[in-house]
Scaffold this active site. Structure first.
Site, mmCIF file in Angstrom:
data_model
loop_
_atom_site.group_PDB
_atom_site.id
_atom_site.type_symbol
_atom_site.label_atom_id
_atom_site.label_comp_id
_atom_site.label_asym_id
_atom_site.label_seq_id
_atom_site.Cartn_x
_atom_site.Cartn_y
_atom_site.Cartn_z
ATOM 1 N N GLU A 78 2.980 8.288 8.795
ATOM 2 C CA GLU A 78 3.614 7.662 9.971
ATOM 3 C C GLU A 78 5.134 7.807 9.950
ATOM 4 O OE1 GLU A 78 3.158 3.377 10.145
ATOM 5 O OE2 GLU A 78 3.740 3.124 8.064
ATOM 6 N N ARG B 10 -7.851 16.304 18.290
ATOM 7 C CA ARG B 10 -7.965 14.846 18.412
ATOM 8 C C ARG B 10 -7.073 14.195 17.365
ATOM 9 N NH1 ARG B 10 -10.124 16.326 22.307
ATOM 10 N NH2 ARG B 10 -12.131 15.693 23.208
ATOM 11 N N ARG C 106 -12.970 21.296 16.009
ATOM 12 C CA ARG C 106 -11.705 20.719 16.462
ATOM 13 C C ARG C 106 -10.652 20.707 15.363
ATOM 14 N NH1 ARG C 106 -14.457 15.670 19.667
ATOM 15 N NH2 ARG C 106 -14.418 16.645 21.713
ATOM 16 N N ILE D 84 0.827 -1.213 0.000
ATOM 17 C CA ILE D 84 0.000 0.000 0.000
ATOM 18 C C ILE D 84 0.860 1.261 0.000
ATOM 19 C CG2 ILE D 84 -1.938 -1.122 1.174
ATOM 20 C CD1 ILE D 84 -1.061 0.516 3.727
ATOM 21 N N ASP D 85 2.167 1.106 0.279
ATOM 22 C CA ASP D 85 3.031 2.283 0.468
ATOM 23 C C ASP D 85 3.411 2.990 -0.834
ATOM 24 O OD1 ASP D 85 2.966 1.518 3.122
ATOM 25 O OD2 ASP D 85 4.895 0.477 3.023
ATOM 26 N N GLY E 207 2.392 4.107 5.428
ATOM 27 C CA GLY E 207 3.280 4.462 4.319
ATOM 28 C C GLY E 207 4.729 4.110 4.601
#
Ligand code: F6P
Length: 321
Positions: free
Chosen positions: A225, A246, A165, A129-130, A173
């Site tokens: 990430e 959040r 928010r 998926i990366d 990734g």
């Protein structure tokens, strides 16, 4: 030229479309009169001799499924010469003359070692998926994963807006920002943070405060990430802006699900090409896409180079985001 048997395996993190690719390998080999074995559970299964002959029916009812019917694993033993020797012995035992490996750069690196040490022909297909395999615009599963992330961000925007928010969305990734960049652009995120591009968190926070002072109701920050942790970023942003913030870590949901049309078609094209190539004696290549066309890339070049983030995406984000 192969006249007996080939094998197909999936390895590393699963990705939507791996089944479509393996199915195409199996059906193409059978149509060419070549036996085809499935190696179950990646390199772990190769070492444990989880190798089974497949037929056309073995791959029925699969094209629409996520995951991989062959199973996959991350295997430490395969990183040793002895481990790879064991794997090669098992392939030989079944009369396997060539191997199609569907996986990311780590899995393809494993294939390059098998080829170097054992002389077995290897054809790789980029499955992750990366979308971080060098030499190809596309990897199997990246489209479905990006669509999954977009769908999640759309939903997160609704609740962020309702509460006024800031929402931090951490996407996968590995060390690549492709998934964050494409899903961020496609979902209209306000900020996209990727490892390949420098960012200034103070500047971002100041801008956000200013926009809330003018009436803004939500801010979406998509973070890869590989750039920083979503939780860490949330703490910094909340502290600096004093706006309720959040974090949502999308995690493995991005790896699952029924493959998109693009992933099914491209994976099928790549699977057919891989089977035909390996049967005709092609060795040490990865098949991928370049500007919509299937291309072959040298396996060693592919695993020894790091794919950069498409500068066109970075430019587009700098204009639109
Ligand atoms: O390579 C695919 C990927 O999903 C990465 O995006 C992520 O960093 C990693 O795999 C997660 O791996 P695991 O499933 O082993 O936790």
């Amino acid at each position: 030229m192969i006249t007996g048997a080939i094998a197909v395996m999936t390895s590393g993190g699963d990705s939507p479309g791996m089944n479509a690719a393996a199915r195409a390998v199996v059906r193409t080999a059978i149509a060419e009169g070549i036996k085809v074995f499935g190696i179950y559970n990646g390199y772990k299964g190769m070492l444990a001799d989880e190798i089974v002959e497949l037929n056309s029916r073995s791959v029925s009812d699969l094209i629409q499924r996520g995951g991989t019917f062959l199973g996959t694993a991350r295997c430490k033993e395969f990183k040793t010469v002895e481990g790879r020797r064991q794997g090669l012995d098992n392939l030989q035992k079944h009369g396997i003359e060539g191997l199609v490996i569907i996986g990311g750069d780590g899995s393809l690196t494993g294939g390059s070692m098998l080829s170097k040490e054992g002389g077995i022909p290897i054809v790789g297909l980029p499955g992750t998926i990366d979308n971080d395999v060098w030499g190809t615009d596309y990897t199997i599963g990246c489209d479905t994963a990006a669509n999954t992330a977009v769908d999640a961000i759309n939903k997160l925007r609704d609740t962020a807006s309702a509460h006024r928010r800031i929402m931090i969305v951490e996407v996968m990734g590995h060390t690549s920002g492709w998934l964050a960049m494409t899903s961020g652009i496609a979902s209209g995120a306000e900020y996209i943070i990727v490892p390949e591009v420098k960012y200034d968190i103070d500047e971002i926070c100041e801008e956000i405060v200013e926009s809330y002072n003018k009436g803004r109701r939500y801010t979406i920050i998509v973070v890869a990430e590989g750039a920083c942790s979503g939780v860490g970023l949330k703490n910094v942003v909340q502290e600096k802006t004093k706006i309720d913030t959040r974090v949502s870590i999308l995690g493995h949901i991005q790896r699952g699900g029924s493959p998109s049309l693009e992933d099914r078609i491209k994976a099928s094209m790549l699977g057919e090409r891989a089977a035909l190539a390996i049967i005709s004696g092609v060795n040490d290549v990865v098949f991928g896409f370049d500007e919509g066309k299937v291309v072959s890339i040298n396996l060693f070049d592919s695993v020894n180079n790091k794919k950069p983030l498409d500068p066109e995406l970075v430019r587009l984000a700098s204009v639109l985001v």
